[in-house]
Structure formats: C-alpha cells, structure tokens
Design a protein around this motif. Structure first.
Motif, PDB file in Angstrom:
ATOM      1  N   VAL A   4       0.828  -1.204   0.000  1.00  0.00           N
ATOM      2  CA  VAL A   4       0.000   0.000   0.000  1.00  0.00           C
ATOM      3  C   VAL A   4       0.862   1.255   0.000  1.00  0.00           C
ATOM      4  O   VAL A   4       0.598   2.216  -0.729  1.00  0.00           O
ATOM      5  N   ARG A   5       1.914   1.256   0.795  1.00  0.00           N
ATOM      6  CA  ARG A   5       2.791   2.430   0.878  1.00  0.00           C
ATOM      7  C   ARG A   5       3.422   2.745  -0.477  1.00  0.00           C
ATOM      8  O   ARG A   5       3.396   3.896  -0.926  1.00  0.00           O
ATOM      9  N   ASP A   6       3.982   1.732  -1.135  1.00  0.00           N
ATOM     10  CA  ASP A   6       4.638   1.947  -2.426  1.00  0.00           C
ATOM     11  C   ASP A   6       3.647   2.461  -3.468  1.00  0.00           C
ATOM     12  O   ASP A   6       3.964   3.345  -4.268  1.00  0.00           O
ATOM     13  N   ASP A   7       2.438   1.885  -3.469  1.00  0.00           N
ATOM     14  CA  ASP A   7       1.435   2.308  -4.452  1.00  0.00           C
ATOM     15  C   ASP A   7       0.990   3.743  -4.198  1.00  0.00           C
ATOM     16  O   ASP A   7       0.799   4.518  -5.143  1.00  0.00           O
ATOM     17  N   LEU A   8       0.818   4.135  -2.949  1.00  0.00           N
ATOM     18  CA  LEU A   8       0.414   5.505  -2.639  1.00  0.00           C
ATOM     19  C   LEU A   8       1.506   6.497  -3.034  1.00  0.00           C
ATOM     20  O   LEU A   8       1.209   7.573  -3.568  1.00  0.00           O
ATOM     21  N   ILE A   9       2.750   6.146  -2.781  1.00  0.00           N
ATOM     22  CA  ILE A   9       3.864   7.035  -3.160  1.00  0.00           C
ATOM     23  C   ILE A   9       3.889   7.216  -4.678  1.00  0.00           C
ATOM     24  O   ILE A   9       4.067   8.332  -5.186  1.00  0.00           O
ATOM     25  N   ALA A  10       3.694   6.131  -5.421  1.00  0.00           N
ATOM     26  CA  ALA A  10       3.686   6.214  -6.883  1.00  0.00           C
ATOM     27  C   ALA A  10       2.564   7.116  -7.379  1.00  0.00           C
ATOM     28  O   ALA A  10       2.751   7.932  -8.287  1.00  0.00           O
ATOM     29  N   LEU A  11       1.376   6.996  -6.790  1.00  0.00           N
ATOM     30  CA  LEU A  11       0.236   7.807  -7.210  1.00  0.00           C
ATOM     31  C   LEU A  11       0.432   9.280  -6.855  1.00  0.00           C
ATOM     32  O   LEU A  11       0.143  10.171  -7.657  1.00  0.00           O
ATOM     33  N   LEU A  12       0.929   9.555  -5.661  1.00  0.00           N
ATOM     34  CA  LEU A  12       1.130  10.944  -5.251  1.00  0.00           C
ATOM     35  C   LEU A  12       2.235  11.614  -6.059  1.00  0.00           C
ATOM     36  O   LEU A  12       2.148  12.809  -6.366  1.00  0.00           O
ATOM     37  N   THR A  13       3.268  10.843  -6.397  1.00  0.00           N
ATOM     38  CA  THR A  13       4.363  11.406  -7.192  1.00  0.00           C
ATOM     39  C   THR A  13       3.864  11.894  -8.545  1.00  0.00           C
ATOM     40  O   THR A  13       4.386  12.868  -9.103  1.00  0.00           O
ATOM     41  N   SER A  14       2.833  11.235  -9.083  1.00  0.00           N
ATOM     42  CA  SER A  14       2.309  11.610 -10.397  1.00  0.00           C
ATOM     43  C   SER A  14       1.264  12.716 -10.333  1.00  0.00           C
ATOM     44  O   SER A  14       0.698  13.096 -11.352  1.00  0.00           O
ATOM     45  N   MET A  15       1.001  13.228  -9.134  1.00  0.00           N
ATOM     46  CA  MET A  15       0.030  14.306  -8.981  1.00  0.00           C
ATOM     47  C   MET A  15       0.712  15.669  -9.077  1.00  0.00           C
ATOM     48  O   MET A  15       1.868  15.831  -8.702  1.00  0.00           O
ATOM     49  N   GLU A  47      11.038  14.351  -2.516  1.00  0.00           N
ATOM     50  CA  GLU A  47      10.751  13.478  -1.371  1.00  0.00           C
ATOM     51  C   GLU A  47       9.415  13.798  -0.710  1.00  0.00           C
ATOM     52  O   GLU A  47       9.048  13.183   0.290  1.00  0.00           O
ATOM     53  N   LEU A  48       8.668  14.763  -1.288  1.00  0.00           N
ATOM     54  CA  LEU A  48       7.406  15.175  -0.670  1.00  0.00           C
ATOM     55  C   LEU A  48       6.404  14.026  -0.612  1.00  0.00           C
ATOM     56  O   LEU A  48       5.776  13.802   0.431  1.00  0.00           O
ATOM     57  N   ALA A  49       6.235  13.291  -1.716  1.00  0.00           N
ATOM     58  CA  ALA A  49       5.242  12.213  -1.741  1.00  0.00           C
ATOM     59  C   ALA A  49       5.519  11.171  -0.665  1.00  0.00           C
ATOM     60  O   ALA A  49       4.622  10.749   0.064  1.00  0.00           O
ATOM     61  N   GLU A  50       6.772  10.758  -0.545  1.00  0.00           N
ATOM     62  CA  GLU A  50       7.124   9.741   0.445  1.00  0.00           C
ATOM     63  C   GLU A  50       6.873  10.233   1.863  1.00  0.00           C
ATOM     64  O   GLU A  50       6.343   9.496   2.707  1.00  0.00           O
ATOM     65  N   ARG A  51       7.222  11.485   2.134  1.00  0.00           N
ATOM     66  CA  ARG A  51       7.040  12.014   3.487  1.00  0.00           C
ATOM     67  C   ARG A  51       5.566  12.197   3.826  1.00  0.00           C
ATOM     68  O   ARG A  51       5.141  11.969   4.975  1.00  0.00           O
ATOM     69  N   VAL A  52       4.756  12.599   2.854  1.00  0.00           N
ATOM     70  CA  VAL A  52       3.316  12.745   3.082  1.00  0.00           C
ATOM     71  C   VAL A  52       2.696  11.384   3.361  1.00  0.00           C
ATOM     72  O   VAL A  52       1.916  11.222   4.314  1.00  0.00           O
ATOM     73  N   VAL A  53       3.022  10.394   2.533  1.00  0.00           N
ATOM     74  CA  VAL A  53       2.455   9.057   2.717  1.00  0.00           C
ATOM     75  C   VAL A  53       2.841   8.490   4.081  1.00  0.00           C
ATOM     76  O   VAL A  53       1.997   7.943   4.804  1.00  0.00           O
ATOM     77  N   ASP A  54       4.096   8.621   4.475  1.00  0.00           N
ATOM     78  CA  ASP A  54       4.526   8.079   5.761  1.00  0.00           C
ATOM     79  C   ASP A  54       3.824   8.779   6.924  1.00  0.00           C
ATOM     80  O   ASP A  54       3.450   8.128   7.914  1.00  0.00           O
ATOM     81  N   ALA A  55       3.644  10.097   6.814  1.00  0.00           N
ATOM     82  CA  ALA A  55       2.974  10.832   7.886  1.00  0.00           C
ATOM     83  C   ALA A  55       1.516  10.404   8.018  1.00  0.00           C
ATOM     84  O   ALA A  55       1.005  10.224   9.134  1.00  0.00           O
ATOM     85  N   VAL A  56       0.835  10.214   6.888  1.00  0.00           N
ATOM     86  CA  VAL A  56      -0.575   9.826   6.928  1.00  0.00           C
ATOM     87  C   VAL A  56      -0.728   8.376   7.380  1.00  0.00           C
ATOM     88  O   VAL A  56      -1.600   8.066   8.209  1.00  0.00           O
ATOM     89  N   LEU A  57       0.117   7.481   6.871  1.00  0.00           N
ATOM     90  CA  LEU A  57       0.005   6.080   7.246  1.00  0.00           C
ATOM     91  C   LEU A  57       0.308   5.849   8.717  1.00  0.00           C
ATOM     92  O   LEU A  57      -0.196   4.897   9.322  1.00  0.00           O
ATOM     93  N   ASP A  58       1.086   6.741   9.311  1.00  0.00           N
ATOM     94  CA  ASP A  58       1.386   6.597  10.732  1.00  0.00           C
ATOM     95  C   ASP A  58       0.120   6.626  11.568  1.00  0.00           C
ATOM     96  O   ASP A  58       0.020   5.930  12.586  1.00  0.00           O
ATOM     97  N   GLY A  59      -0.864   7.404  11.127  1.00  0.00           N
ATOM     98  CA  GLY A  59      -2.144   7.449  11.853  1.00  0.00           C
ATOM     99  C   GLY A  59      -3.196   6.535  11.274  1.00  0.00           C
ATOM    100  O   GLY A  59      -4.214   6.271  11.915  1.00  0.00           O
TER     101      GLY A  59
END
Length: 204
Positions: free
Chosen positions: A90-101, A188-200
């Motif tokens: 899930v993490r990898d897929d979310l990072i890929a999707l956010l990077t393309s936004m 690195e924005l996409a990765e940091r956003v995904v990690d922050a959201v997934l933490d909760g």
C-alpha cells in the motif's frame, strides 16, 4: 479539356483515417499557451485557439464538440500518466500515485500553466465540474489502494477514505503559500506525506 480537380482539405478525415497528431498537439498547445498568458477560460474562444494554433475552426470542431471538452483534454495533458501499480504494498502504491500528482520539478511551462489553470478553476464552479473529469481517475486509484489496505488488515477498518484521500493529495496539488512548501524537497514530498498519513491510518 482537362478535368477540374476539386480542392481537398488535407486535414479532413475519411473513414478509417487516423487523426492528425500534429494538428491536435498544436491545438492543445495553443490552449495551454493562452491560459499561460492569463487569458481567462471564460474568455477563451475557439476562434482564438484556432488563430494561435494556425488551423481553421472546423479542424477543432472535428475533434472536439465544444470548448469545454477541449479545455478538459488540454488540462489532462498536464497530468503525468497514472502509474501502473504493483499491488503488493500500500505504501509503495500511494507514493507512486502521489508522485504523479500536480506539477513536476522539470516542466517549467507545465507548472506555470497548471498554476494558472488551478487558480481559474477555483473561481468557477462550472470549471470545477470539468476539472474533476481530469483528476477523478487518479483519485479513484488512491481510493482503491486505501480500500485494499483496509481489506488486507493493514489500515484501520474505520478509516475515513475520503478524508484520507484529501489529506494525501492536498500537499501534492496545492499551490505553495508563503514559501512554506519550499522547505521540503519536491522529490521526497510524496514519500514524506504518505509516511505521515500512514502513521495514523495503520491498524494498531
């Protein structure tokens, strides 16, 4: 007596003939150039696009039935293709999707047009309806990944998918205000956003 040859429009398509990619790209570029020149979308006309692209209005109407459809396609051309997802993490897929936004680091003109278009969309509820046609497929992929995470037990069963989607996408598509986003490298924005959201969002 020599037979008279009828004039033929070289861009007119016959059944089975592919569209002229060159003409279509010129039309799309003309729309984006006009938006980049701060021409309001409400004031943008088929006539002005045709003049900018160096084509006739009929050439445009053979491809798009309305100005609205043309603007949607022009806006869609700003977006990177929706990435193919592996579906294993899930993490990898979310990072890929956010990077393309949103805008990219390397496309200066695209970023400028994207910013101008985003600002105009915010002022017009009608344009928001058109623009959702562009962004909704990518947003739906994010929903699918989140729902998959819930079904697989990685994410909390009570996770609000729509709120999580909004929190994930806003930093990627929002316009920088007061330079706040410049403190985070775009790469690195996409990765940091995904990690922050997934933490909760992870299931405890």
């Amino acid at each position: 007596m020599t037979p008279t040859t009828a004039a033929v429009d070289p861009d007119k398509r016959t059944p089975g003939r592919p569209r002229s990619a060159r003409a279509e790209q010129a039309i799309i570029d003309a729309v984006l150039d006009l938006i980049a020149e701060d021409v309001a979308i409400e004031a943008l006309s088929i006539e002005s696009v045709a003049a900018k692209a160096g084509v006739g209005k009929a050439t445009i109407y053979r491809r798009w039935s309305s100005k609205e459809d043309l603007i949607v396609d022009a806006a869609a051309s700003l977006k990177l293709p929706v990435p193919d997802l592996v579906g294993e993490d899930v993490r990898d897929d979310l990072i890929a999707l956010l990077t393309s936004m949103g805008p990219s680091e390397s496309a200066t003109k695209r970023n400028h047009v994207f910013t101008c278009l985003s600002a105009q969309v915010q002022r017009s509820p009608e344009l928001q309806v058109w623009y959702r046609k562009v962004i909704e497929p990518r947003r739906e992929r994010v929903r699918e990944v989140l729902r998959r995470g819930i079904a697989e037990g990685m994410l909390r069963p009570d996770l609000d998918v729509e709120v999580t989607l909004t929190v994930l996408s806003a930093p990627m598509t929002g316009r920088p205000i007061g330079g706040l986003q410049t403190q985070i490298d775009r790469g690195e924005l996409a990765e940091r956003v995904v990690d922050a959201v997934l933490d909760g969002a992870r299931r405890r």
